[in-house]
Motif scaffolding. Structure first.
Motif, PDB file in Angstrom:
ATOM      1  N   TYR A  63      12.270  13.716  -4.667  1.00 48.11           N
ATOM      2  CA  TYR A  63      11.303  13.088  -4.351  1.00 48.11           C
ATOM      3  C   TYR A  63      11.905  11.931  -3.250  1.00 48.11           C
ATOM      4  N   PRO A  64      11.993  12.510  -1.970  1.00 49.44           N
ATOM      5  CA  PRO A  64      12.600  11.786  -0.851  1.00 49.44           C
ATOM      6  C   PRO A  64      11.655  10.310  -0.561  1.00 49.44           C
ATOM      7  N   ALA A  65      10.429  10.575  -0.661  1.00 47.11           N
ATOM      8  CA  ALA A  65       9.584   9.178  -0.185  1.00 47.11           C
ATOM      9  C   ALA A  65       9.870   8.184  -1.383  1.00 47.11           C
ATOM     10  N   LEU A  66       9.939   8.576  -2.757  1.00 40.01           N
ATOM     11  CA  LEU A  66      10.075   7.590  -3.588  1.00 40.01           C
ATOM     12  C   LEU A  66      11.682   7.230  -3.605  1.00 40.01           C
ATOM     13  N   TYR A  67      12.452   8.006  -3.346  1.00 40.50           N
ATOM     14  CA  TYR A  67      13.894   7.540  -3.140  1.00 40.50           C
ATOM     15  C   TYR A  67      13.814   6.270  -2.018  1.00 40.50           C
ATOM     16  N   ALA A  68      13.452   6.392  -0.945  1.00 39.83           N
ATOM     17  CA  ALA A  68      13.209   5.752   0.073  1.00 39.83           C
ATOM     18  C   ALA A  68      12.560   4.175  -0.233  1.00 39.83           C
ATOM     19  N   ALA A 117       1.584  16.058 -14.076  1.00 39.50           N
ATOM     20  CA  ALA A 117       1.325  17.333 -14.062  1.00 39.50           C
ATOM     21  C   ALA A 117       2.338  18.388 -14.840  1.00 39.50           C
ATOM     22  N   LEU A 118       3.742  18.085 -14.490  1.00 41.51           N
ATOM     23  CA  LEU A 118       4.773  18.921 -15.122  1.00 41.51           C
ATOM     24  C   LEU A 118       4.624  18.557 -16.580  1.00 41.51           C
ATOM     25  N   ALA A 132       0.785  -1.157  -0.073  1.00 44.28           N
ATOM     26  CA  ALA A 132      -0.237  -0.029   0.080  1.00 44.28           C
ATOM     27  C   ALA A 132       0.856   1.156   0.209  1.00 44.28           C
ATOM     28  N   ARG A 133       2.010   1.349   0.784  1.00 40.62           N
ATOM     29  CA  ARG A 133       2.836   2.475   0.730  1.00 40.62           C
ATOM     30  C   ARG A 133       3.483   2.779  -0.553  1.00 40.62           C
ATOM     31  N   TRP A 134       3.926   1.429  -1.225  1.00 42.21           N
ATOM     32  CA  TRP A 134       4.605   1.514  -2.399  1.00 42.21           C
ATOM     33  C   TRP A 134       3.768   2.132  -3.389  1.00 42.21           C
ATOM     34  N   GLU A 169       1.636   9.131  -6.232  1.00 45.29           N
ATOM     35  CA  GLU A 169       1.680  10.483  -6.048  1.00 45.29           C
ATOM     36  C   GLU A 169       3.049  11.265  -6.865  1.00 45.29           C
ATOM     37  N   ALA A 170       4.069  10.594  -6.888  1.00 45.88           N
ATOM     38  CA  ALA A 170       5.128  11.001  -7.915  1.00 45.88           C
ATOM     39  C   ALA A 170       4.740  10.921  -9.290  1.00 45.88           C
TER      40      ALA A 170
END
Length: 273
Positions: free
Chosen positions: A254-259, A214-215, A199-201, A207-208
């Protein structure tokens, strides 16, 4: 007699079931224990400068992975290309980066690597407006097929290895797709490492991915290639390229993505600098 025959059949099936994986592990140990060829070391130094960043233990592990990969995965030249050890070692080194600290036997569904001299053309049928079908020609540097093939342009694979800090690497991209396809069609949801929460993944990548989309819609520059906004599978592969080649930038943006990628790939490229 039927009981004895049944017992023999069961015993043979059990021996086959146990012996298959055992024999594969035995062969891999034999391959990995052989000396790493000096010529291959020279190829790595010349063609894959990225590897100098790795700690000594990971470099040693990577060399064993390369030996196993080349022993198990056939390379097939296309469009007249004659495959050489330089090609095999250069591509295997980049592909095996994604396997560090994982159990033996990476890319179990991969049957062969198809190698073109340079970008190749594929014809596909696309659905246009009103449901009209049309033929499209695409010029590609690589593809990963769920049937067990990775298709690569040698020219692009070589360039990706030679320029290790631009966040663009076709071999990493296509072999990230292979990991994604281990549990079905590529969708950005590969089999996760033990202890990771699905779920976290999903939440972090969604989100990323939405941010990149959007970009892309706004026409604004991004660390991640806009191609990653195509779908979650391409986002995962594009982000994997940046994770290995531009870890500091990815960790900042993207700190959460990197983690999540650190947990998934079981390495922390930031610590290699």
């Amino acid at each position: 007699m039927p009981i004895v025959l049944a017992f023999v059949v069961v015993a043979l099936l059990l021996a086959w079931w146990l012996g298959g994986p055992w024999l594969a592990d035995f062969r891999r140990r034999r391959v990995a224990e052989a000396p790493f060829p000096a010529a291959w070391r020279r190829i790595l130094r010349r063609r894959v400068p990225y590897l100098r960043r790795l700690p000594a233990d990971l470099q040693m592990q990577l060399r064993r992975r390369i030996q196993i990969f080349i022993a198990e995965k056939p390379f097939i030249g296309c469009a007249g290309l004659v495959v050489t050890d330089e090609m095999r070692v250069t591509i295997a080194a980049q592909a095996c980066l994604l396997l560090l600290n994982r159990p033996a036997g990476g890319y179990p569904n991969l049957r062969q690597v198809l190698l073109y001299p340079n970008a190749f053309i594929v014809n596909r049928v696309a659905t246009g407006s009103g449901g009209v079908l049309r033929d499209e020609r695409h010029v590609l540097a690589g593809e990963s097929w769920s049937q067990g093939q990775v298709v690569l342009s040698w020219e692009d694979a070589l360039e990706g290895a030679a320029v290790p800090g631009d966040g663009r690497n076709v071999v990493i991209h296509e072999f990230a797709h292979q990991l994604d396809q281990d549990n079905g069609p590529a969708n950005g949801a590969p089999s996760l490492a033990p202890g990771m929460a699905g779920a976290r993944w999903a939440a972090v990548l969604a989100e990323a991915f939405a941010h990149l989309q959007a970009l892309q819609r706004a026409g604004e520059p991004s660390l991640l290639s806009h191609y990653g906004a195509t779908n979650p599978a391409e986002f995962f592969a594009v982000a994997s390229e940046v994770f290995f080649e531009q870890p500091a930038q990815l960790a900042e943006a993207y700190p959460a993505l990197y983690a999540q990628f650190t947990a998934f790939y079981r390495v922390d490229p930031l610590s290699w600098n």
